[in-house]
Motif scaffolding. Structure first.
Motif, PDB file in Angstrom:
ATOM      1  N   THR A 164     -12.738 -13.391   0.730  1.00  0.00           N
ATOM      2  CA  THR A 164     -12.484 -12.733   2.001  1.00  0.00           C
ATOM      3  C   THR A 164     -12.683 -11.236   1.811  1.00  0.00           C
ATOM      4  OG1 THR A 164     -10.968 -12.566   3.886  1.00  0.00           O
ATOM      5  CG2 THR A 164      -9.974 -12.442   1.695  1.00  0.00           C
ATOM      6  N   ALA A 165     -13.202 -10.588   2.831  1.00  0.00           N
ATOM      7  CA  ALA A 165     -13.392  -9.139   2.785  1.00  0.00           C
ATOM      8  C   ALA A 165     -12.080  -8.459   3.148  1.00  0.00           C
ATOM      9  CB  ALA A 165     -14.488  -8.708   3.751  1.00  0.00           C
ATOM     10  N   VAL A 166     -11.720  -7.474   2.360  1.00  0.00           N
ATOM     11  CA  VAL A 166     -10.520  -6.684   2.605  1.00  0.00           C
ATOM     12  C   VAL A 166     -10.972  -5.256   2.866  1.00  0.00           C
ATOM     13  CG1 VAL A 166      -8.298  -5.910   1.702  1.00  0.00           C
ATOM     14  CG2 VAL A 166      -9.181  -8.165   1.055  1.00  0.00           C
ATOM     15  N   TYR A 167     -10.772  -4.775   4.077  1.00  0.00           N
ATOM     16  CA  TYR A 167     -11.179  -3.418   4.413  1.00  0.00           C
ATOM     17  C   TYR A 167     -10.229  -2.390   3.822  1.00  0.00           C
ATOM     18  CZ  TYR A 167     -14.274  -5.572   7.858  1.00  0.00           C
ATOM     19  OH  TYR A 167     -15.251  -6.315   8.474  1.00  0.00           O
ATOM     20  N   ALA A 168     -10.787  -1.303   3.347  1.00  0.00           N
ATOM     21  CA  ALA A 168      -9.993  -0.229   2.761  1.00  0.00           C
ATOM     22  C   ALA A 168     -10.715   1.093   2.955  1.00  0.00           C
ATOM     23  CB  ALA A 168      -9.780  -0.487   1.267  1.00  0.00           C
ATOM     24  N   THR A 169      -9.957   2.179   3.079  1.00  0.00           N
ATOM     25  CA  THR A 169     -10.589   3.498   3.170  1.00  0.00           C
ATOM     26  C   THR A 169     -11.123   3.930   1.805  1.00  0.00           C
ATOM     27  OG1 THR A 169      -8.419   4.522   2.920  1.00  0.00           O
ATOM     28  CG2 THR A 169      -9.271   4.291   5.160  1.00  0.00           C
ATOM     29  N   ASP A 170     -10.535   3.402   0.742  1.00  0.00           N
ATOM     30  CA  ASP A 170     -10.996   3.667  -0.628  1.00  0.00           C
ATOM     31  C   ASP A 170     -10.950   2.336  -1.365  1.00  0.00           C
ATOM     32  OD1 ASP A 170     -11.151   4.247  -3.397  1.00  0.00           O
ATOM     33  OD2 ASP A 170     -10.199   6.206  -3.126  1.00  0.00           O
ATOM     34  N   ARG A 171     -12.102   1.670  -1.464  1.00  0.00           N
ATOM     35  CA  ARG A 171     -12.126   0.322  -2.046  1.00  0.00           C
ATOM     36  C   ARG A 171     -11.655   0.311  -3.494  1.00  0.00           C
ATOM     37  NH1 ARG A 171     -18.390  -1.466  -3.349  1.00  0.00           N
ATOM     38  NH2 ARG A 171     -18.658   0.072  -5.000  1.00  0.00           N
ATOM     39  N   GLN A 172     -12.001   1.342  -4.261  1.00  0.00           N
ATOM     40  CA  GLN A 172     -11.606   1.407  -5.668  1.00  0.00           C
ATOM     41  C   GLN A 172     -10.085   1.492  -5.797  1.00  0.00           C
ATOM     42  OE1 GLN A 172     -14.151   1.462  -8.196  1.00  0.00           O
ATOM     43  NE2 GLN A 172     -12.475   0.988  -9.587  1.00  0.00           N
ATOM     44  N   LEU A 173      -9.487   2.396  -5.036  1.00  0.00           N
ATOM     45  CA  LEU A 173      -8.035   2.569  -5.071  1.00  0.00           C
ATOM     46  C   LEU A 173      -7.312   1.280  -4.691  1.00  0.00           C
ATOM     47  CD1 LEU A 173      -5.554   4.504  -5.310  1.00  0.00           C
ATOM     48  CD2 LEU A 173      -5.855   4.940  -2.858  1.00  0.00           C
ATOM     49  N   SER A 174      -7.733   0.656  -3.596  1.00  0.00           N
ATOM     50  CA  SER A 174      -7.058  -0.554  -3.119  1.00  0.00           C
ATOM     51  C   SER A 174      -7.260  -1.730  -4.065  1.00  0.00           C
ATOM     52  CB  SER A 174      -7.544  -0.909  -1.714  1.00  0.00           C
ATOM     53  OG  SER A 174      -7.050   0.028  -0.781  1.00  0.00           O
ATOM     54  N   ALA A 175      -8.475  -1.903  -4.579  1.00  0.00           N
ATOM     55  CA  ALA A 175      -8.744  -3.012  -5.507  1.00  0.00           C
ATOM     56  C   ALA A 175      -7.960  -2.829  -6.800  1.00  0.00           C
ATOM     57  CB  ALA A 175     -10.237  -3.109  -5.795  1.00  0.00           C
TER      58      ALA A 175
END
Length: 137
Positions: A18-29
Motif C-alpha cells: 500500500t502507498a503511504v503518503y508523506a511529506t518526507d518519505r525518508q523520515l516517515s519510512a
C-alpha cells in the motif's frame, strides 16, 4: 522468467503493498521501521518500501504539494516485541495512547487479551501496534 522461477498462484486475495503518503518519505519510512524493528529497503521508483515480513510492504511516497490526509495503519506485532516498541517510542519522545482518539496518553490498552497502543507518525498518520487481532463477528 522460466517456469521454475514463477511464483505459485495465489489461492486467496492478499494485500501485497500500500502507498503511504508523506511529506518526507525518508523520515516517515525510517520512523516506522525504527519503531517496528524493521529496515527500509532500496527505493523502487518514487517509492521507499518498508517490508513488513509477511509479504506486505508499505511503499512511502512523497507528496509535498498538498496536505497529507491522515490514515490509520494497524500492525499486529509479536507480544515479546511490544515492550521494545514502546521503549523505542519513549526514546524518541513520541507519545503513545491507549485509544485511537489520542486522549489517553502514556497508556496502553488490553483489548481482546492482548496489548495495544496508538501513536502519530511524522506525516500525521495514526499508527497502531497490537498483539492480538480484533475479534470479528
Amino acid at each position: 522468467m522460466s517456469h521454475d522461477q514463477q511464483q505459485p498462484p495465489t489461492t486467496a486475495v492478499q494485500l501485497n503493498h500500500t502507498a503511504v503518503y508523506a511529506t518526507d518519505r525518508q523520515l516517515s519510512a525510517e520512523f516506522i521501521a525504527e519503531i517496528l524493528g524493521l529496515k527500509v529497503s532500496a527505493p523502487l521508483g518514487p517509492f521507499l518500501p518498508v517490508d513488513l515480513g509477511n509479504g506486505v510492504t508499505l511503499d512511502y511516497y512523497e507528496k509535498r504539494d498538498e496536505p497529507i490526509q491522515s490514515q490509520h495503519y494497524a500492525f499486529l506485532v509479536p507480544d515479546d516485541q511490544f515492550d521494545a516498541m514502546i521503549v523505542r517510542l519513549k526514546a524518541i519522545a513520541v507519545t503513545y495512547y491507549a485509544n485511537p482518539d489520542h486522549t489517553d496518553p502514556g497508556r496502553i490498552n488490553r483489548l481482546f487479551g492482548g496489548r495495544g497502543a496508538y501513536f502519530a507518525d511524522p506525516a500525521g498518520h495514526n499508527m497502531e501496534i497490537m498483539t492480538r487481532p480484533y475479534a470479528r463477528r
